[in-house]
Design a protein around this motif. Sequence first.
Motif, PDB file in Angstrom:
ATOM      1  N   SER A   1      -8.677  -1.290  -6.486  1.00 48.24           N
ATOM      2  CA  SER A   1      -8.221  -2.161  -5.406  1.00 48.24           C
ATOM      3  C   SER A   1      -9.242  -3.219  -5.018  1.00 48.24           C
ATOM      4  O   SER A   1      -8.882  -4.268  -4.497  1.00 48.24           O
ATOM      5  CB  SER A   1      -7.874  -1.324  -4.162  1.00 48.24           C
ATOM      6  OG  SER A   1      -9.043  -0.766  -3.586  1.00 48.24           O
TER       7      SER A   1
ATOM      8  N   TRP B   1       0.812  -1.211   0.000  1.00 51.32           N
ATOM      9  CA  TRP B   1       0.000   0.000   0.000  1.00 51.32           C
ATOM     10  C   TRP B   1       0.852   1.270   0.000  1.00 51.32           C
ATOM     11  O   TRP B   1       0.436   2.310  -0.526  1.00 51.32           O
ATOM     12  CB  TRP B   1      -0.967  -0.024   1.182  1.00 51.32           C
ATOM     13  CG  TRP B   1      -2.193  -0.794   0.805  1.00 51.32           C
ATOM     14  CD1 TRP B   1      -2.476  -2.093   1.092  1.00 51.32           C
ATOM     15  CD2 TRP B   1      -3.267  -0.326  -0.002  1.00 51.32           C
ATOM     16  NE1 TRP B   1      -3.661  -2.466   0.525  1.00 51.32           N
ATOM     17  CE2 TRP B   1      -4.185  -1.397  -0.152  1.00 51.32           C
ATOM     18  CE3 TRP B   1      -3.564   0.900  -0.614  1.00 51.32           C
ATOM     19  CZ2 TRP B   1      -5.358  -1.286  -0.886  1.00 51.32           C
ATOM     20  CZ3 TRP B   1      -4.748   1.007  -1.349  1.00 51.32           C
ATOM     21  CH2 TRP B   1      -5.624  -0.068  -1.476  1.00 51.32           C
ATOM     22  N   ALA B   2       2.039   1.201   0.572  1.00 52.20           N
ATOM     23  CA  ALA B   2       2.942   2.351   0.479  1.00 52.20           C
ATOM     24  C   ALA B   2       3.316   2.616  -0.978  1.00 52.20           C
ATOM     25  O   ALA B   2       3.360   3.772  -1.430  1.00 52.20           O
ATOM     26  CB  ALA B   2       4.195   2.098   1.319  1.00 52.20           C
TER      27      ALA B   2
ATOM     28  N   TRP C   1      -8.121   3.734  -6.086  1.00 51.79           N
ATOM     29  CA  TRP C   1      -8.876   3.090  -4.997  1.00 51.79           C
ATOM     30  C   TRP C   1      -9.940   2.151  -5.565  1.00 51.79           C
ATOM     31  O   TRP C   1     -10.176   1.079  -5.012  1.00 51.79           O
ATOM     32  CB  TRP C   1      -9.534   4.136  -4.098  1.00 51.79           C
ATOM     33  CG  TRP C   1      -8.700   5.313  -3.706  1.00 51.79           C
ATOM     34  CD1 TRP C   1      -9.138   6.581  -3.482  1.00 51.79           C
ATOM     35  CD2 TRP C   1      -7.273   5.356  -3.477  1.00 51.79           C
ATOM     36  NE1 TRP C   1      -8.100   7.410  -3.145  1.00 51.79           N
ATOM     37  CE2 TRP C   1      -6.934   6.685  -3.133  1.00 51.79           C
ATOM     38  CE3 TRP C   1      -6.249   4.415  -3.545  1.00 51.79           C
ATOM     39  CZ2 TRP C   1      -5.644   7.097  -2.839  1.00 51.79           C
ATOM     40  CZ3 TRP C   1      -4.942   4.820  -3.257  1.00 51.79           C
ATOM     41  CH2 TRP C   1      -4.647   6.126  -2.914  1.00 51.79           C
TER      42      TRP C   1
ATOM     43  N   ALA D   1      -6.372   9.341  -8.183  1.00 51.83           N
ATOM     44  CA  ALA D   1      -6.553   8.673  -6.899  1.00 51.83           C
ATOM     45  C   ALA D   1      -7.831   7.851  -6.866  1.00 51.83           C
ATOM     46  O   ALA D   1      -7.840   6.707  -6.396  1.00 51.83           O
ATOM     47  CB  ALA D   1      -6.562   9.708  -5.777  1.00 51.83           C
TER      48      ALA D   1
ATOM     49  N   LEU E   1       0.304   9.831  -6.485  1.00 55.41           N
ATOM     50  CA  LEU E   1       1.243  10.907  -6.175  1.00 55.41           C
ATOM     51  C   LEU E   1       2.039  11.323  -7.416  1.00 55.41           C
ATOM     52  O   LEU E   1       2.280  12.514  -7.643  1.00 55.41           O
ATOM     53  CB  LEU E   1       2.203  10.459  -5.064  1.00 55.41           C
ATOM     54  CG  LEU E   1       3.255  11.480  -4.623  1.00 55.41           C
ATOM     55  CD1 LEU E   1       2.578  12.678  -3.962  1.00 55.41           C
ATOM     56  CD2 LEU E   1       4.259  10.833  -3.663  1.00 55.41           C
TER      57      LEU E   1
ATOM     58  N   ALA F   1      -3.608  -4.244  -3.016  1.00 55.95           N
ATOM     59  CA  ALA F   1      -2.504  -3.420  -3.501  1.00 55.95           C
ATOM     60  C   ALA F   1      -2.020  -3.891  -4.868  1.00 55.95           C
ATOM     61  O   ALA F   1      -1.751  -3.073  -5.760  1.00 55.95           O
ATOM     62  CB  ALA F   1      -1.349  -3.449  -2.492  1.00 55.95           C
TER      63      ALA F   1
ATOM     64  N   GLY G   1       0.521   4.222  -2.870  1.00 54.62           N
ATOM     65  CA  GLY G   1       0.434   5.658  -2.654  1.00 54.62           C
ATOM     66  C   GLY G   1       1.209   6.463  -3.683  1.00 54.62           C
ATOM     67  O   GLY G   1       0.866   7.617  -3.984  1.00 54.62           O
TER      68      GLY G   1
END
Length: 470
Positions: A83, A62-63, A80, A76, A70, A329, A66
């Motif tokens: 997922s 999940w990092a 999501w 974004a 970004l 993820a 992100g």
Amino acid sequence: MKEKSAVIRFGIIALGVIVLVALGVTPTPEGLSWAGKMSLGIFVVAIVFWVTEVMPIAITGWAMVGLVPLLGILPAADAWTASINNAIIFYLCCFAFACFVARSSFAVRLTGVILRWAGTNSSRVLLGFMVGTALISTLMDNLPLTAVMLPIAYAVLDANNTPTGGKSAFAKCIAIGIPWAAALGGAMTPSGCIINVLAMSLIEQNFGVHISFVQWMAFGVPLALITIPAGWFALIKIFKPEALSQEAVDTGIKRASSLGKLPRHEIAGLVVMLVTMVIWIASSWVTAIDITVVSLLALGLMFFPGVEAIKFNHFLEDSPWGMMLLMMAVNVLVAALMGTGATAWLVSVVMAPMTAWPLIVTLIALSVLGCLLHNVIPAGPACAGLIAVPFATIVASMGGSIAATCAMVGFWSAIALMLPLDGVPLLSYSSDRKYFSFGDMVKVGWAPSLVMVVITVTITPMTAGLLGLP
């Protein structure tokens, strides 16, 4: 696997960040967009982080997710949305089934049946444990099942006064054979392993090829029926297990006999599981049945008044939520690869030479590559996310079966027979008992791995043809 020091883990993360920064400012290869280049870089760095275990693998996943919005790779909201899918929801029921079996008396009762049948013949005891584990694995994920079956088998070893430290051939066979059986049995049904459902959903989302519950079984059952006996034969011929004592056999039988009749909640839970399996199978012919909807209803029934097969706190404690988070993820990272054209570029540039080979040679190369990747990369969902679309694209361009390639990807992403890095064999390898070594698993694991390669390039494609699947 021994945890690395904080300094080493920080250094690995820093190196990964440096690689991504360097990738961002270096020229982009022809035919690949900047976003596609970065999505590939993120996935590769994520794999390195997973292999080196710098953080819990679900958190690492999940990092890295992100970074996708970004860096502007995907909006974004799209990230999501990517997922979550029906595979995630479907597996909530499977978590409940796994919790129920783990906390029931079934494994101990099964051990009594095996010992009554096998007696002191250790080869038959091993076969009984492998077959029993594989059958349960059709409804229970591989890792929790292995965690249930190993202590039961170890109790038999303890009653036999079996030494630790790799001195017992029979202990080697048990410690390797049970994780193998859990993984191979899990290949028989979509519900047997969360990675099966992930592979199916990736192929359906990207190629529109739907594989029903029974169609997956048509791929998975032959694999298990052939590879489990092959693995068992390799274990007993290479390690030559010693016989059990009569005392050990009697102790195991006595323990099972002392349980008495099945309690009401175990009978009720078993009925729910079996009825659910029948409906899942029926969904292959009755198109009105949605297996995800059925799984949610079955989940509710496991807690229904009068059934109450499991307790909610046990469900929360026992379920592999980390694996589900990792799957989510991986879904986002794969969506980034697809949405930016990175997968298409990877296939056209890196894997294009394979299209000049005969199809059977390409299938062998892909199957061997899938085998080797998961033996080295411990995160099965990451393997599926990395290879599912490229493998299927290559095979489809050569006139091969996308569905058969999906099965191949699912099998190899869930099954590692040569190295104990994947969570299933690692559970056994990391035990303080130290019944086997890395070398032991390599020594015996090549044989069933070779059998799997042969099956995935011959029987699996032929099955797809008989089923009329593209």
